[in-house]
Design an enzyme around this catalytic site. Structure first.
Site, PDB file in Angstrom:
ATOM      1  N   ARG A 169       0.841  -1.218   0.000  1.00 27.24           N
ATOM      2  CA  ARG A 169       0.000   0.000   0.000  1.00 27.24           C
ATOM      3  C   ARG A 169       0.869   1.259   0.000  1.00 27.24           C
ATOM      4  O   ARG A 169       0.583   2.222   0.725  1.00 27.24           O
ATOM      5  CB  ARG A 169      -0.938   0.029   1.213  1.00 27.24           C
ATOM      6  N   SER A 242     -10.946  -0.484   3.484  1.00 30.59           N
ATOM      7  CA  SER A 242     -10.172  -0.699   4.717  1.00 30.59           C
ATOM      8  C   SER A 242      -9.597   0.623   5.190  1.00 30.59           C
ATOM      9  O   SER A 242      -8.894   1.287   4.428  1.00 30.59           O
ATOM     10  CB  SER A 242      -9.013  -1.658   4.453  1.00 30.59           C
ATOM     11  N   GLU A 340      -4.894   3.756   5.967  1.00 31.00           N
ATOM     12  CA  GLU A 340      -4.585   3.480   4.554  1.00 31.00           C
ATOM     13  C   GLU A 340      -4.958   4.682   3.683  1.00 31.00           C
ATOM     14  O   GLU A 340      -4.184   5.074   2.814  1.00 31.00           O
ATOM     15  CB  GLU A 340      -5.339   2.213   4.129  1.00 31.00           C
TER      16      GLU A 340
HETATM   17  C1  LIG Z   1     -15.614  -0.052  -0.850  1.00 29.57           C
HETATM   18  C2  LIG Z   1     -14.127   0.180  -1.079  1.00 29.57           C
HETATM   19  C3  LIG Z   1     -13.289  -0.911  -1.256  1.00 29.57           C
HETATM   20  C4  LIG Z   1     -11.916  -0.720  -1.482  1.00 29.57           C
HETATM   21  N1  LIG Z   1     -11.127  -1.812  -1.668  1.00 29.57           N
HETATM   22  C5  LIG Z   1      -9.808  -1.661  -1.895  1.00 29.57           C
HETATM   23  C6  LIG Z   1      -8.970  -2.804  -2.100  1.00 29.57           C
HETATM   24  O1  LIG Z   1      -9.417  -3.942  -2.110  1.00 29.57           O
HETATM   25  N2  LIG Z   1      -7.655  -2.587  -2.312  1.00 29.57           N
HETATM   26  C7  LIG Z   1      -7.115  -1.343  -2.336  1.00 29.57           C
HETATM   27  O2  LIG Z   1      -5.891  -1.232  -2.551  1.00 29.57           O
HETATM   28  N3  LIG Z   1      -7.875  -0.238  -2.155  1.00 29.57           N
HETATM   29  C8  LIG Z   1      -9.200  -0.369  -1.934  1.00 29.57           C
HETATM   30  N4  LIG Z   1      -9.991   0.732  -1.727  1.00 29.57           N
HETATM   31  C9  LIG Z   1      -9.359   2.066  -1.716  1.00 29.57           C
HETATM   32  C10 LIG Z   1      -9.453   2.818  -3.066  1.00 29.57           C
HETATM   33  O3  LIG Z   1     -10.486   2.344  -3.850  1.00 29.57           O
HETATM   34  C11 LIG Z   1      -8.146   2.723  -3.877  1.00 29.57           C
HETATM   35  O4  LIG Z   1      -7.055   3.189  -3.106  1.00 29.57           O
HETATM   36  C12 LIG Z   1      -8.211   3.523  -5.177  1.00 29.57           C
HETATM   37  O5  LIG Z   1      -7.036   3.320  -5.922  1.00 29.57           O
HETATM   38  C13 LIG Z   1      -8.416   5.021  -4.950  1.00 29.57           C
HETATM   39  O6  LIG Z   1      -8.735   5.595  -6.205  1.00 29.57           O
HETATM   40  P1  LIG Z   1      -9.396   7.032  -6.309  1.00 29.57           P
HETATM   41  O7  LIG Z   1      -9.369   7.411  -7.759  1.00 29.57           O
HETATM   42  O8  LIG Z   1     -10.698   7.041  -5.646  1.00 29.57           O
HETATM   43  O9  LIG Z   1      -8.332   7.919  -5.524  1.00 29.57           O
HETATM   44  P2  LIG Z   1      -8.601   9.177  -4.580  1.00 29.57           P
HETATM   45  O10 LIG Z   1      -9.264   8.740  -3.338  1.00 29.57           O
HETATM   46  O11 LIG Z   1      -9.208  10.274  -5.354  1.00 29.57           O
HETATM   47  O12 LIG Z   1      -7.092   9.555  -4.227  1.00 29.57           O
HETATM   48  C14 LIG Z   1      -6.312   8.694  -3.432  1.00 29.57           C
HETATM   49  C15 LIG Z   1      -4.889   9.259  -3.341  1.00 29.57           C
HETATM   50  O13 LIG Z   1      -4.281   9.231  -4.634  1.00 29.57           O
HETATM   51  C16 LIG Z   1      -3.936  10.571  -5.045  1.00 29.57           C
HETATM   52  N5  LIG Z   1      -4.206  10.647  -6.475  1.00 29.57           N
HETATM   53  C17 LIG Z   1      -5.379  10.370  -7.108  1.00 29.57           C
HETATM   54  N6  LIG Z   1      -5.228  10.512  -8.434  1.00 29.57           N
HETATM   55  C18 LIG Z   1      -3.937  10.911  -8.639  1.00 29.57           C
HETATM   56  C19 LIG Z   1      -3.159  11.218  -9.794  1.00 29.57           C
HETATM   57  N7  LIG Z   1      -3.678  11.163 -11.019  1.00 29.57           N
HETATM   58  N8  LIG Z   1      -1.874  11.585  -9.631  1.00 29.57           N
HETATM   59  C20 LIG Z   1      -1.328  11.664  -8.384  1.00 29.57           C
HETATM   60  N9  LIG Z   1      -2.001  11.374  -7.252  1.00 29.57           N
HETATM   61  C21 LIG Z   1      -3.287  10.988  -7.390  1.00 29.57           C
HETATM   62  C22 LIG Z   1      -4.816  11.480  -4.212  1.00 29.57           C
HETATM   63  O14 LIG Z   1      -4.260  12.773  -4.096  1.00 29.57           O
HETATM   64  C23 LIG Z   1      -4.838  10.726  -2.912  1.00 29.57           C
HETATM   65  O15 LIG Z   1      -3.653  10.937  -2.196  1.00 29.57           O
HETATM   66  C24 LIG Z   1     -11.380   0.583  -1.505  1.00 29.57           C
HETATM   67  C25 LIG Z   1     -12.227   1.692  -1.328  1.00 29.57           C
HETATM   68  C26 LIG Z   1     -13.594   1.482  -1.116  1.00 29.57           C
HETATM   69  C27 LIG Z   1     -14.493   2.670  -0.948  1.00 29.57           C
END
Ligand SMILES: Cc1cc2nc3c(=O)[nH]c(=O)nc-3n(C[C@H](O)[C@H](O)[C@H](O)COP(=O)(O)OP(=O)(O)OC[C@H]3O[C@@H](n4cnc5c(N)ncnc54)[C@H](O)[C@@H]3O)c2cc1C
Length: 348
Positions: A169, A242, A340
């Site tokens: 992570r 998580s 996380e």
């Molecule tokens: C129901 C649920 C289940 C999940 N299950 C998992 C799982 O099984 N495994 C797992 O690893 N994660 C899981 N997650 C967490 C999440 O989905 C992931 O971490 C996902 O990659 C986040 O994507 P996002 O576009 O929503 O990022 P955001 O929440 O918008 O951003 C997350 C971080 O990334 C940065 N960021 C976003 N886009 C960029 C970019 N283009 N360039 C630079 N930085 C950037 C943001 O600034 C922030 O720091 C889960 C979340 C939920 C709600």
């Protein structure tokens, strides 16, 4: 200003974070073409300031309004770049592509690898940030290159996997959160992959579905079924998956805890024989938090790792509850929990 950029002032973020926390951003730029980034970042309000990149908002806890300018990349192109002589096909996806849609698209192309990562919310651009992982697979196995714009230098880099410093992570992008804007990711995907079926419940799910010769698409279907059953849908109950990472501790501490708590799950921590990874869910559950509720901030009934917003919780209330959970685990087991998701507007 380029037509590829739309700037919103006092933008509401409630619909843009899966906790459903109400917050505002004084400045939010939607960028439809990363080529417009240098011009955007030269503008007053953006120039020289740390930015908050926003994808699907599924790995963020917003504590109050966001001070820094917010940038969201919206281009969503997917291209098959090479059908190289080697086993792997290179697929390039823009940062704004939905992660789950990319997984399903690659499977439909007959490419294997991403099936265990089906139904993770969010965007392709965020996938390398915390090296997303699920059901025994981390995305780093399939990352071929990450394209990233560096605001401080104005350069567009193409980072190979080694330069991404991926960990559990973790990555260079998470550790240096102001350094790079990920604009696209290339994946190297095999036509015939090794299926990873060892993770909790996956084989049982396939058997229950009547599948005895699993394919990547079948594995994705099983992963989707398990996730839909186990994890609260953010559209119904605000959450970020998580909330805590599984803590990595010295092997001696893990052994001592396991001797006193025989049901505590203990895993290997990568290749380091001196370290172990503990189940954060078990530690939190043992402290009695499952189903706990402080007003609208709570811990999911079925999943001790999932912090939830029952409706009107503020980011501060969710953070306060998360801190109490971590303090109780520290007091009882001597183990520090780390969040996380990125906590924006407060320090953990
Ligand atoms: C129901 C649920 C289940 C999940 N299950 C998992 C799982 O099984 N495994 C797992 O690893 N994660 C899981 N997650 C967490 C999440 O989905 C992931 O971490 C996902 O990659 C986040 O994507 P996002 O576009 O929503 O990022 P955001 O929440 O918008 O951003 C997350 C971080 O990334 C940065 N960021 C976003 N886009 C960029 C970019 N283009 N360039 C630079 N930085 C950037 C943001 O600034 C922030 O720091 C889960 C979340 C939920 C709600």
């Amino acid at each position: 200003m380029s037509a590829a950029v739309r700037i919103l002032r006092d933008a509401p973020l409630r619909q843009r974070n899966t906790f459903g926390v109400a917050a505002y951003a004084p400045l939010l730029a939607e960028v439809a073409d990363p080529a417009a980034l240098p011009e955007l970042l030269a503008r007053p309000g953006f120039r020289g300031r740390p930015l908050l990149l926003l994808g699907g908002g599924s790995n963020l806890l917003l504590v109050g309004d966001v001070e820094q300018p917010v940038v969201a990349l919206s281009r969503r192109e997917v291209a098959v770049i090479t059908q190289s002589g080697s086993d792997a096909t290179i697929v390039r996806a823009d940062a704004g592509v939905s992660w789950h849609e990319l997984v399903m698209q690659t499977l439909a192309l007959g490419l294997a690898g991403l099936e265990n990562l089906a139904l993770i919310p969010g965007t392709v651009g965020a996938a390398p940030i915390q090296n997303i992982g699920a059901y025994g697979v981390e995305v780093r196995r399939f990352v071929h290159a990450v394209e990233a714009f560096e605001p401080a230098t104005g350069l567009l880099h193409r980072l190979d996997p080694g330069s991404c410093a991926f960990g559990y992570r973790d990555s260079v992008f998470k550790r240096q959160s102001d350094r790079y804007i990920v604009t696209a990711v290339e994946f190297a995907l095999p036509r015939v992959g090794t299926l990873m079926l060892d993770y909790a419940g996956l084989r049982d799910e396939l058997l229950a579905m009547g599948v005895d010769a699993p394919t990547p698409t079948g594995v994705a279907a099983a992963v989707i079924a398990i996730r839909q059953r186990k994890l609260p849908d953010p559209a119904v109950l605000g959450n970020a998956g998580s909330f805590f990472k599984n803590p990595v501790v010295p092997a001696a501490l893990a052994d001592a805890l396991a001797a006193r708590n025989p049901s505590l799950p203990v895993f290997r921590a990568g290749d380091n024989p001196a370290l172990r990874k503990l189940s954060a869910a078990w530690l939190i559950d043992a402290c009695g938090w499952k189903g706990h509720r402080d007003g609208d901030a709570g811990i999911a009934d079925a999943h001790a790792l999932v912090l939830v917003n029952h409706g009107g919780a503020t980011g501060q209330q969710l953070l306060d509850l998360a801190r109490r959970v971590a303090e109780s685990v520290q007091a009882r087991f001597g183990v520090a929990l780390e969040p996380e998701p990125r906590v924006v507007g407060a320090t953990w």
